[in-house]
Design an enzyme around this catalytic site. Sequence first.
Site, PDB file in Angstrom:
ATOM      1  N   ASN A 316       0.814  -1.215   0.000  1.00  0.00           N
ATOM      2  CA  ASN A 316       0.000   0.000   0.000  1.00  0.00           C
ATOM      3  C   ASN A 316       0.849   1.267   0.000  1.00  0.00           C
ATOM      4  OD1 ASN A 316      -2.523  -1.296  -0.013  1.00  0.00           O
ATOM      5  ND2 ASN A 316      -2.445  -1.605   2.204  1.00  0.00           N
ATOM      6  N   HIS A 318       2.996   2.403   2.154  1.00  0.00           N
ATOM      7  CA  HIS A 318       3.275   3.115   3.394  1.00  0.00           C
ATOM      8  C   HIS A 318       4.039   2.187   4.328  1.00  0.00           C
ATOM      9  CE1 HIS A 318      -0.585   1.904   5.823  1.00  0.00           C
ATOM     10  NE2 HIS A 318       0.101   0.872   5.419  1.00  0.00           N
ATOM     11  N   CYS A 353       4.086   8.002   7.444  1.00  0.00           N
ATOM     12  CA  CYS A 353       5.268   8.662   6.872  1.00  0.00           C
ATOM     13  C   CYS A 353       5.590   8.012   5.532  1.00  0.00           C
ATOM     14  CB  CYS A 353       6.461   8.573   7.816  1.00  0.00           C
ATOM     15  SG  CYS A 353       7.115   6.918   8.066  1.00  0.00           S
TER      16      CYS A 353
END
Length: 419
Positions: A316, A318, A353
């Site tokens: 995904n 991330h 992040c």
Amino acid sequence: MVATAATSSFFPVTAPSSDSGAAAGKKLGGGPANLGGLKSKPVSSGGLQVKANAQAPPKINGSSVATPVESLKHEDDTPSPPPRTFINQLPDWSMLLAAITTIFLAAEKQWMMLDWKPRRPDMLIDPFGIGRIVQDGLVFRENFSIRSYEIGADRTASIETVMNHLQETALNHVKSAGLLGDGFGSTPEMCKKNLIWVVTRMQVVVDRYPTWGDIVQVDTWVSASGKNGMRRDWVLRDCKTGEILTRASSVWVMMNKLTRRLSKIPEEVREEIRSYFVDSDPILEEDSRKLTKLDDNTADYIRTGLSPRWSDLDINQHVNNVKYIGWILESAPQSILESHELRSMTLEYRRECGRDSVLHSLTAVSGGDIGNLADGGHVECKHLLRLEDGPEIVRGRTEWRPKPVNNFGNVNQVPAESI
């Protein structure tokens, strides 16, 4: 006359020749008579004894040649083949059965290689499977073996290892239920709407860490959490003894993977997952204590310059939530890591992040003397993981207990009693 006929029936007599015609008028016993190769020998008792002439087989160039009588005798001695019947015309069933047996044995060997079963009860029951659904289809169960590369210097599994096994069980639960789309734990309807699950809160309590070679059993299930959330609980046990080693509870919400914003659960998705929800209380009582914010002035230890690697990203795009745990512990003091082990952990994920982010890890220690931790009791730490420019990523709180006595000292140290 009758005697002669009876004798001739057992000893056939050839027709007399012209030379023997005159001798025929002589009396029987007056002289030897040649009866077709049979010579009569006078005996004192007046009986008749007959002796066959023994003749050597003829030879041609030194080789014996069988006479027609001997050839006929050999042919008579040769066993005749059995009569041709329906049974005799059938194939050789023993050869067919042997071939079938060989095929089945080879197939069984290949099946055993795929469906391997352990010889020892402490070995993994199903190493090549992904677990199974239990308890009326609402709980997913999976076994794991603790590998040598999953333990640390104190010979026990790390907290990251435990969390990875919990996450793997959750994804396999979705997969076994037939709800896994092309995303990381996303259902087909979620994939249509570009939605993914993200964790917002994680609470973990570790009663005992497994060691190398242990087989652990993980049970997981899901429940509703509010109007737009989902709660997932785990219980990790020792597969051999049934002892509970770890309990964990988490809250998940949906996020649009294109806009990176939180989203409500669409009704179509709710219909997909509603039947899998368990109506139960959380496995852990929620720690309602507020997680305070740290800064450079309130933190005791700060670690800077942390950044995700390409391998830290999931599909995904991330950072995996387990990676955040490792970054939080980067700022924990070495003295705590050496003398204590993590007992419990509460995390709040505030934002994600990216792969180009640079992070700072902050830790504040309370409840113990940092300089004399080996003689102290439990220690509590507060944590903050933030971006370099200030926005918060994760807030956390950890509780630590002294390590067991057998975990102290050098791993390579030889016990005194063995010297």
